[in-house]
Design a protein around this motif. Structure first.
Motif, PDB file in Angstrom:
ATOM      1  N   ARG A 103       0.844  -1.204   0.000  1.00 18.42           N
ATOM      2  CA  ARG A 103       0.000   0.000   0.000  1.00 18.42           C
ATOM      3  C   ARG A 103       0.876   1.250   0.000  1.00 18.42           C
ATOM      4  O   ARG A 103       0.614   2.211  -0.713  1.00 18.42           O
ATOM      5  CB  ARG A 103      -0.929   0.007   1.204  1.00 18.42           C
ATOM      6  N   ARG A 104       1.913   1.239   0.830  1.00 19.66           N
ATOM      7  CA  ARG A 104       2.822   2.388   0.902  1.00 19.66           C
ATOM      8  C   ARG A 104       3.511   2.624  -0.435  1.00 19.66           C
ATOM      9  O   ARG A 104       3.796   3.760  -0.808  1.00 19.66           O
ATOM     10  CB  ARG A 104       3.862   2.144   2.011  1.00 19.66           C
ATOM     11  N   LEU A 105       3.743   1.547  -1.197  1.00 16.17           N
ATOM     12  CA  LEU A 105       4.382   1.676  -2.506  1.00 16.17           C
ATOM     13  C   LEU A 105       3.387   2.034  -3.609  1.00 16.17           C
ATOM     14  O   LEU A 105       3.769   2.159  -4.767  1.00 16.17           O
ATOM     15  CB  LEU A 105       5.113   0.375  -2.862  1.00 16.17           C
ATOM     16  N   GLY A 106       2.107   2.180  -3.258  1.00 13.18           N
ATOM     17  CA  GLY A 106       1.112   2.614  -4.228  1.00 13.18           C
ATOM     18  C   GLY A 106       0.263   1.513  -4.837  1.00 13.18           C
ATOM     19  O   GLY A 106      -0.556   1.774  -5.714  1.00 13.18           O
ATOM     20  N   PHE A 107       0.407   0.285  -4.365  1.00  9.55           N
ATOM     21  CA  PHE A 107      -0.411  -0.809  -4.884  1.00  9.55           C
ATOM     22  C   PHE A 107      -1.815  -0.723  -4.308  1.00  9.55           C
ATOM     23  O   PHE A 107      -2.025  -0.215  -3.206  1.00  9.55           O
ATOM     24  CB  PHE A 107       0.193  -2.172  -4.498  1.00  9.55           C
ATOM     25  N   ALA A 108      -2.767  -1.240  -5.069  1.00 12.93           N
ATOM     26  CA  ALA A 108      -4.151  -1.330  -4.617  1.00 12.93           C
ATOM     27  C   ALA A 108      -4.675  -2.713  -4.969  1.00 12.93           C
ATOM     28  O   ALA A 108      -4.238  -3.322  -5.946  1.00 12.93           O
ATOM     29  CB  ALA A 108      -5.008  -0.267  -5.311  1.00 12.93           C
ATOM     30  N   GLN A 109      -5.615  -3.189  -4.166  1.00 14.78           N
ATOM     31  CA  GLN A 109      -6.184  -4.508  -4.440  1.00 14.78           C
ATOM     32  C   GLN A 109      -7.028  -4.439  -5.701  1.00 14.78           C
ATOM     33  O   GLN A 109      -7.852  -3.548  -5.870  1.00 14.78           O
ATOM     34  CB  GLN A 109      -7.032  -4.992  -3.277  1.00 14.78           C
ATOM     35  N   HIS A 110      -6.811  -5.393  -6.575  1.00 12.32           N
ATOM     36  CA  HIS A 110      -7.588  -5.483  -7.806  1.00 12.32           C
ATOM     37  C   HIS A 110      -8.663  -6.546  -7.671  1.00 12.32           C
ATOM     38  O   HIS A 110      -9.797  -6.344  -8.057  1.00 12.32           O
ATOM     39  CB  HIS A 110      -6.658  -5.811  -8.981  1.00 12.32           C
ATOM     40  N   HIS A 111      -8.322  -7.693  -7.134  1.00 10.25           N
ATOM     41  CA  HIS A 111      -9.295  -8.754  -6.909  1.00 10.25           C
ATOM     42  C   HIS A 111      -8.740  -9.722  -5.871  1.00 10.25           C
ATOM     43  O   HIS A 111      -7.597  -9.612  -5.469  1.00 10.25           O
ATOM     44  CB  HIS A 111      -9.645  -9.485  -8.211  1.00 10.25           C
ATOM     45  N   GLY A 112      -9.562 -10.646  -5.467  1.00 12.51           N
ATOM     46  CA  GLY A 112      -9.152 -11.630  -4.467  1.00 12.51           C
ATOM     47  C   GLY A 112      -9.386 -13.036  -4.972  1.00 12.51           C
ATOM     48  O   GLY A 112     -10.034 -13.246  -6.003  1.00 12.51           O
ATOM     49  N   PHE A 113      -8.851 -13.978  -4.245  1.00 11.55           N
ATOM     50  CA  PHE A 113      -9.013 -15.388  -4.562  1.00 11.55           C
ATOM     51  C   PHE A 113      -9.719 -16.083  -3.408  1.00 11.55           C
ATOM     52  O   PHE A 113      -9.555 -15.704  -2.259  1.00 11.55           O
ATOM     53  CB  PHE A 113      -7.646 -16.082  -4.744  1.00 11.55           C
ATOM     54  N   ARG A 114     -10.452 -17.106  -3.734  1.00 11.92           N
ATOM     55  CA  ARG A 114     -11.026 -17.999  -2.722  1.00 11.92           C
ATOM     56  C   ARG A 114     -10.485 -19.384  -3.025  1.00 11.92           C
ATOM     57  O   ARG A 114     -10.439 -19.801  -4.170  1.00 11.92           O
ATOM     58  CB  ARG A 114     -12.547 -18.017  -2.792  1.00 11.92           C
ATOM     59  N   TYR A 115     -10.081 -20.061  -1.985  1.00  5.49           N
ATOM     60  CA  TYR A 115      -9.541 -21.401  -2.138  1.00  5.49           C
ATOM     61  C   TYR A 115     -10.563 -22.404  -1.628  1.00  5.49           C
ATOM     62  O   TYR A 115     -11.098 -22.260  -0.533  1.00  5.49           O
ATOM     63  CB  TYR A 115      -8.221 -21.536  -1.368  1.00  5.49           C
ATOM     64  N   LEU A 116     -10.824 -23.404  -2.431  1.00  7.25           N
ATOM     65  CA  LEU A 116     -11.785 -24.437  -2.059  1.00  7.25           C
ATOM     66  C   LEU A 116     -11.038 -25.639  -1.511  1.00  7.25           C
ATOM     67  O   LEU A 116      -9.978 -26.011  -2.018  1.00  7.25           O
ATOM     68  CB  LEU A 116     -12.611 -24.847  -3.273  1.00  7.25           C
ATOM     69  N   ARG A 117     -11.599 -26.225  -0.483  1.00  3.70           N
ATOM     70  CA  ARG A 117     -11.049 -27.453   0.083  1.00  3.70           C
ATOM     71  C   ARG A 117     -12.092 -28.540  -0.047  1.00  3.70           C
ATOM     72  O   ARG A 117     -13.286 -28.264   0.067  1.00  3.70           O
ATOM     73  CB  ARG A 117     -10.723 -27.258   1.555  1.00  3.70           C
ATOM     74  N   PRO A 118     -11.634 -29.773  -0.256  1.00  3.10           N
ATOM     75  CA  PRO A 118     -12.622 -30.859  -0.299  1.00  3.10           C
ATOM     76  C   PRO A 118     -13.330 -30.961   1.050  1.00  3.10           C
ATOM     77  O   PRO A 118     -12.730 -30.654   2.090  1.00  3.10           O
ATOM     78  CB  PRO A 118     -11.785 -32.106  -0.563  1.00  3.10           C
ATOM     79  N   PRO A 119     -14.563 -31.378   1.040  1.00  2.00           N
ATOM     80  CA  PRO A 119     -15.281 -31.510   2.318  1.00  2.00           C
ATOM     81  C   PRO A 119     -14.613 -32.584   3.174  1.00  2.00           C
ATOM     82  O   PRO A 119     -13.980 -33.509   2.670  1.00  2.00           O
ATOM     83  CB  PRO A 119     -16.685 -31.931   1.905  1.00  2.00           C
ATOM     84  N   SER A 120     -14.751 -32.433   4.462  1.00  2.00           N
ATOM     85  CA  SER A 120     -14.210 -33.436   5.384  1.00  2.00           C
ATOM     86  C   SER A 120     -14.933 -34.757   5.157  1.00  2.00           C
ATOM     87  O   SER A 120     -16.116 -34.795   4.853  1.00  2.00           O
ATOM     88  CB  SER A 120     -14.431 -33.017   6.828  1.00  2.00           C
ATOM     89  N   SER A 121     -14.187 -35.851   5.305  1.00  2.00           N
ATOM     90  CA  SER A 121     -14.841 -37.144   5.125  1.00  2.00           C
ATOM     91  C   SER A 121     -15.681 -37.463   6.360  1.00  2.00           C
ATOM     92  O   SER A 121     -15.297 -37.151   7.472  1.00  2.00           O
ATOM     93  CB  SER A 121     -13.853 -38.260   4.898  1.00  2.00           C
TER      94      SER A 121
END
Length: 109
Positions: free
Chosen positions: A86-104
């Protein structure tokens, strides 16, 4: 050295203190984008400007090769890196979501 089709330039930088590597950056140019793939500073050498210096060197290197943009990924819990960028001037463009397999189910374990 990393290579791939369309990847004409890769960059590596190291910051040393007393001859010992204490910080490093790895970048790649794709088209007119500089991708910062890795920026790391040893914990005992943080908060003295090494990351800022490496990012500045990478930016100058990239501009000399036609970069108009810089992109990177940062984990949301990495608050120190988020403050730096942020201090260097970057801004968030988008985010990621990580999917995990459901617990057995316990009866299948």
């Amino acid at each position: 050295v990393l290579t791939a089709p369309g990847l004409a330039h890769t960059g590596f930088g190291i910051a040393r203190r007393d001859g010992v590597p204490v910080a490093a950056i790895r970048t790649a140019m794709v088209g007119n984008h500089l991708y910062v793939a890795r920026l790391s500073v040893l914990p005992e050498h943080r908060r003295i400007g090494l990351a800022t210096a490496l990012m500045g060197a990478a930016a100058r290197w990239a501009v000399d090769r036609g970069a108009g943009w810089c992109v990177l990924q940062v984990a949301v819990h990495n608050t120190a890196a988020l403050r730096l960028y942020r201090r260097l001037g970057f801004a968030q463009h988008h985010g990621f979501r990580y999917l995990r397999p459901p617990s057995s189910p316990s009866n299948l374990a």
